[in-house]
Design a protein around this motif. Sequence first.
Motif, PDB file in Angstrom:
ATOM      1  N   GLU A  24      75.966 103.748   5.085  1.00  0.00           N
ATOM      2  CA  GLU A  24      75.220 103.485   3.856  1.00  0.00           C
ATOM      3  C   GLU A  24      73.780 103.083   4.128  1.00  0.00           C
ATOM      4  O   GLU A  24      72.912 103.261   3.266  1.00  0.00           O
ATOM      5  CB  GLU A  24      75.921 102.384   3.054  1.00  0.00           C
ATOM      6  CG  GLU A  24      77.312 102.770   2.564  1.00  0.00           C
ATOM      7  CD  GLU A  24      77.953 101.681   1.735  1.00  0.00           C
ATOM      8  OE1 GLU A  24      77.275 100.647   1.477  1.00  0.00           O
ATOM      9  OE2 GLU A  24      79.120 101.848   1.341  1.00  0.00           O
ATOM     10  N   HIS A  25      73.511 102.562   5.322  1.00  0.00           N
ATOM     11  CA  HIS A  25      72.166 102.110   5.667  1.00  0.00           C
ATOM     12  C   HIS A  25      71.848 102.520   7.105  1.00  0.00           C
ATOM     13  O   HIS A  25      72.751 102.759   7.911  1.00  0.00           O
ATOM     14  CB  HIS A  25      72.052 100.591   5.523  1.00  0.00           C
ATOM     15  CG  HIS A  25      72.367 100.092   4.151  1.00  0.00           C
ATOM     16  ND1 HIS A  25      71.492 100.192   3.093  1.00  0.00           N
ATOM     17  CD2 HIS A  25      73.496  99.501   3.655  1.00  0.00           C
ATOM     18  CE1 HIS A  25      72.040  99.690   2.011  1.00  0.00           C
ATOM     19  NE2 HIS A  25      73.259  99.264   2.318  1.00  0.00           N
ATOM     20  N   PRO A  26      70.583 102.604   7.453  1.00  0.00           N
ATOM     21  CA  PRO A  26      70.218 102.945   8.831  1.00  0.00           C
ATOM     22  C   PRO A  26      70.772 101.932   9.828  1.00  0.00           C
ATOM     23  O   PRO A  26      71.007 100.772   9.480  1.00  0.00           O
ATOM     24  CB  PRO A  26      68.683 102.914   8.793  1.00  0.00           C
ATOM     25  CG  PRO A  26      68.321 103.163   7.363  1.00  0.00           C
ATOM     26  CD  PRO A  26      69.407 102.494   6.567  1.00  0.00           C
ATOM     27  N   PRO A  27      70.968 102.347  11.081  1.00  0.00           N
ATOM     28  CA  PRO A  27      71.529 101.449  12.102  1.00  0.00           C
ATOM     29  C   PRO A  27      70.450 100.515  12.652  1.00  0.00           C
ATOM     30  O   PRO A  27      69.851 100.761  13.691  1.00  0.00           O
ATOM     31  CB  PRO A  27      72.032 102.428  13.165  1.00  0.00           C
ATOM     32  CG  PRO A  27      71.089 103.593  13.062  1.00  0.00           C
ATOM     33  CD  PRO A  27      70.754 103.709  11.602  1.00  0.00           C
ATOM     34  N   ARG A  81      68.177 108.326  -1.372  1.00  0.00           N
ATOM     35  CA  ARG A  81      67.176 107.369  -1.846  1.00  0.00           C
ATOM     36  C   ARG A  81      67.361 105.995  -1.191  1.00  0.00           C
ATOM     37  O   ARG A  81      66.379 105.313  -0.849  1.00  0.00           O
ATOM     38  CB  ARG A  81      67.255 107.251  -3.366  1.00  0.00           C
ATOM     39  CG  ARG A  81      66.102 106.442  -3.983  1.00  0.00           C
ATOM     40  CD  ARG A  81      66.177 106.459  -5.493  1.00  0.00           C
ATOM     41  NE  ARG A  81      66.070 107.819  -6.024  1.00  0.00           N
ATOM     42  CZ  ARG A  81      67.071 108.513  -6.561  1.00  0.00           C
ATOM     43  NH1 ARG A  81      68.286 107.968  -6.645  1.00  0.00           N
ATOM     44  NH2 ARG A  81      66.883 109.734  -7.013  1.00  0.00           N
ATOM     45  N   ALA A  82      68.611 105.596  -0.991  1.00  0.00           N
ATOM     46  CA  ALA A  82      68.871 104.299  -0.348  1.00  0.00           C
ATOM     47  C   ALA A  82      68.305 104.276   1.064  1.00  0.00           C
ATOM     48  O   ALA A  82      67.678 103.283   1.481  1.00  0.00           O
ATOM     49  CB  ALA A  82      70.373 104.018  -0.338  1.00  0.00           C
ATOM     50  N   ILE A 131      62.198 112.994  -1.825  1.00  0.00           N
ATOM     51  CA  ILE A 131      62.735 111.668  -2.150  1.00  0.00           C
ATOM     52  C   ILE A 131      62.139 110.608  -1.231  1.00  0.00           C
ATOM     53  O   ILE A 131      61.780 109.508  -1.663  1.00  0.00           O
ATOM     54  CB  ILE A 131      64.274 111.681  -2.063  1.00  0.00           C
ATOM     55  CG1 ILE A 131      64.857 112.568  -3.172  1.00  0.00           C
ATOM     56  CG2 ILE A 131      64.842 110.262  -2.163  1.00  0.00           C
ATOM     57  CD1 ILE A 131      66.356 112.753  -3.096  1.00  0.00           C
ATOM     58  N   PHE A 132      62.001 110.923   0.046  1.00  0.00           N
ATOM     59  CA  PHE A 132      61.405 109.982   0.992  1.00  0.00           C
ATOM     60  C   PHE A 132      59.937 109.724   0.653  1.00  0.00           C
ATOM     61  O   PHE A 132      59.453 108.590   0.755  1.00  0.00           O
ATOM     62  CB  PHE A 132      61.543 110.506   2.420  1.00  0.00           C
ATOM     63  CG  PHE A 132      62.832 110.121   3.092  1.00  0.00           C
ATOM     64  CD1 PHE A 132      62.846 109.170   4.102  1.00  0.00           C
ATOM     65  CD2 PHE A 132      64.031 110.697   2.717  1.00  0.00           C
ATOM     66  CE1 PHE A 132      64.024 108.802   4.728  1.00  0.00           C
ATOM     67  CE2 PHE A 132      65.223 110.342   3.329  1.00  0.00           C
ATOM     68  CZ  PHE A 132      65.219 109.394   4.331  1.00  0.00           C
ATOM     69  N   GLU A 133      59.220 110.755   0.255  1.00  0.00           N
ATOM     70  CA  GLU A 133      57.814 110.565  -0.093  1.00  0.00           C
ATOM     71  C   GLU A 133      57.679 109.691  -1.338  1.00  0.00           C
ATOM     72  O   GLU A 133      56.808 108.828  -1.414  1.00  0.00           O
ATOM     73  CB  GLU A 133      57.152 111.922  -0.294  1.00  0.00           C
ATOM     74  CG  GLU A 133      56.978 112.706   1.003  1.00  0.00           C
ATOM     75  CD  GLU A 133      56.222 113.997   0.809  1.00  0.00           C
ATOM     76  OE1 GLU A 133      55.991 114.388  -0.357  1.00  0.00           O
ATOM     77  OE2 GLU A 133      55.864 114.633   1.825  1.00  0.00           O
ATOM     78  N   THR A 134      58.565 109.918  -2.306  1.00  0.00           N
ATOM     79  CA  THR A 134      58.534 109.097  -3.512  1.00  0.00           C
ATOM     80  C   THR A 134      58.823 107.634  -3.193  1.00  0.00           C
ATOM     81  O   THR A 134      58.261 106.717  -3.818  1.00  0.00           O
ATOM     82  CB  THR A 134      59.559 109.617  -4.537  1.00  0.00           C
ATOM     83  OG1 THR A 134      59.230 110.964  -4.878  1.00  0.00           O
ATOM     84  CG2 THR A 134      59.564 108.775  -5.802  1.00  0.00           C
ATOM     85  N   ALA A 135      59.677 107.406  -2.205  1.00  0.00           N
ATOM     86  CA  ALA A 135      60.030 106.034  -1.815  1.00  0.00           C
ATOM     87  C   ALA A 135      58.945 105.368  -0.980  1.00  0.00           C
ATOM     88  O   ALA A 135      59.039 104.169  -0.690  1.00  0.00           O
ATOM     89  CB  ALA A 135      61.349 106.038  -1.048  1.00  0.00           C
TER      90      ALA A 135
END
Length: 285
Positions: A24-27, A81-82, A131-135
């Motif tokens: 769910e999240h990066p390591p 997005r997360a 999505i990454f650019e928007t974030a």
Amino acid sequence: MRAYNAMAGSPAQWMLLFCDWTLEHPPWQALDAALEQGAVPILTWEPWHAPSTGEFPSPVVEQPRFTLLQIAAGEHDDHIRAWAQDLARWGQDVVLRFAHEMNGNWYPWGAGVQGNTPEHYVQAWHHVRDIFETAGAERVRWCWAPNIPDGLTAENSGPLTDYFPGPEAVDLLGLDGYNWGSAGPAGWIEPSALFRRGIQELRSLGTDLPIIITETASAEDPEDGGAKAAWITQLFAHLQQQGDVRAAVWFHLDKELDWRINSSPRARTAYRNAVAQLGQEVMQK
């Protein structure tokens, strides 16, 4: 990583990580550890649920939840997005290698698998990057990394150029290639022959993007205890002759075969010598 650096005789500048979409999240622990050791982390971000066995090729390539069209259509936007928001908040340099080896047929996003086409791949790539650019994940660099065109890739996968999202959407060009020896369809293959066609196809894109060999390694030859050591020496010599190839990442794992740099004492010595020689030439420049 410290143990690897000790074996190699020099600190690694890159650290390759593999993360499927069960995370769910990066390591964070691995990412921070790479930076602490002076290495840039390369996150291989795989849009599937990888089997726990780590088999290659995977027995569960067909995963209908993870077609490229579904990714492009927004079915996984919450997850994407997360991660984008997490990496934006983290604010450190990281390379994201999304859906690598797309010209092979051993992943759910691969060529011809589940109806995937090169056009679908390009659409999915742009959707994820948007999505990454928007974030605001500005310190994420994007590495597009096909497999070398060889006997393992699908016969109808087409040229690498068909999968390229465009120079405006890519920061690094990656390329994966292994010498499988007697375990592979091509038999023992020297580094220059292994990478020649793939590097040529990357150059045909007409960009000035740097090339990184994002995965490579060699099998041992059961009939010649010095063959892998010689292959390592040849690999470094060949890649140093390629002015646009900036780095190579060795796949240091005992997985399908024993790919490790210390699969034999002679292989380890050859690797240490090659890294030392590379370091001397960099210092001289």
